[in-house]
Design an enzyme around this catalytic site. Sequence first.
Site, PDB file in Angstrom:
ATOM      1  CE  LYS A  85     -50.378   2.850  30.973  1.00 17.57           C
ATOM      2  NZ  LYS A  85     -51.845   2.618  31.107  1.00 17.57           N
ATOM      3  CE  LYS A 118     -53.309  -1.453  30.217  1.00 20.64           C
ATOM      4  NZ  LYS A 118     -53.491  -0.777  31.511  1.00 20.64           N
TER       5      LYS A 118
END
Length: 239
Positions: free
Chosen positions: A89, A27
């Site tokens: 996710k 991320k």
Amino acid sequence: MKMLVSVRDAGEALLAAEAGADFIDLKEPANGALGALALPDVAHIVSVLRGRQPGLRISATVGDLSLQQADEILRRVERVAACGVDYVKVGLWPEPSEPGLASTLVDALAACAARIVPVFVADQGIDLALVEHALASGAFPALMVDTADKRRGSLLQRVPLATLAAFVATVRARGAMAGLAGSLRAEDSDALRGLAPDFAGFRGAVTRGGRADALDPRLVRLLRRRLAAGAGAPLAAAA
Ligand SMILES: O=C[C@H](O)COP(=O)(O)O
């Protein structure tokens, strides 16, 4: 308890893996709680990790998208999964004005081929009924809790421990993995061991200057020791 560490590039990913992270989470921390990396960057990090750390499990996020952006979320799920990650996710951001949106998105995610980890954004608490709804599908290998506002302290100070314990117990009872994250610190290790999630996730605590700063592998090692050991593992060990 396993440890998930969020990283933004291949260099950080290898450092985190060598320092003992069990899950490498791709991320861009400067882009929000679930800030997305560009797809070519995700694919590049995956290929580097698969070559050097083949057993490692890798997740990546679709970005900070609201429940109203369900179509975009589903498109991104496919694209991120195609980069070769193990888990995608997806944040579930509370939308009190449209209560049905979250469960509709959960149903759509459950129908995806990708292995998805719903992330319950817990700044206003955890909707345990929605957790149950997600688990009923049997589609998700893990469910996580995280916070959006990283300036307001650790998840463990913001959500009652009894609620977190109920989340962990509910998820594990259905055979899925339970993950906790949200500005967790080394000082939270004892309480985390008490809650016994399958894994705890970190970014801010593995940097010196805040979660957008560079990852420091000494802090990953410190956390690894603190999560594994009983109370008393020295906090100063990584200095
Ligand atoms: O997925 C886990 C998060 O990246 C945790 O970030 P944080 O420790 O800065 O809240």
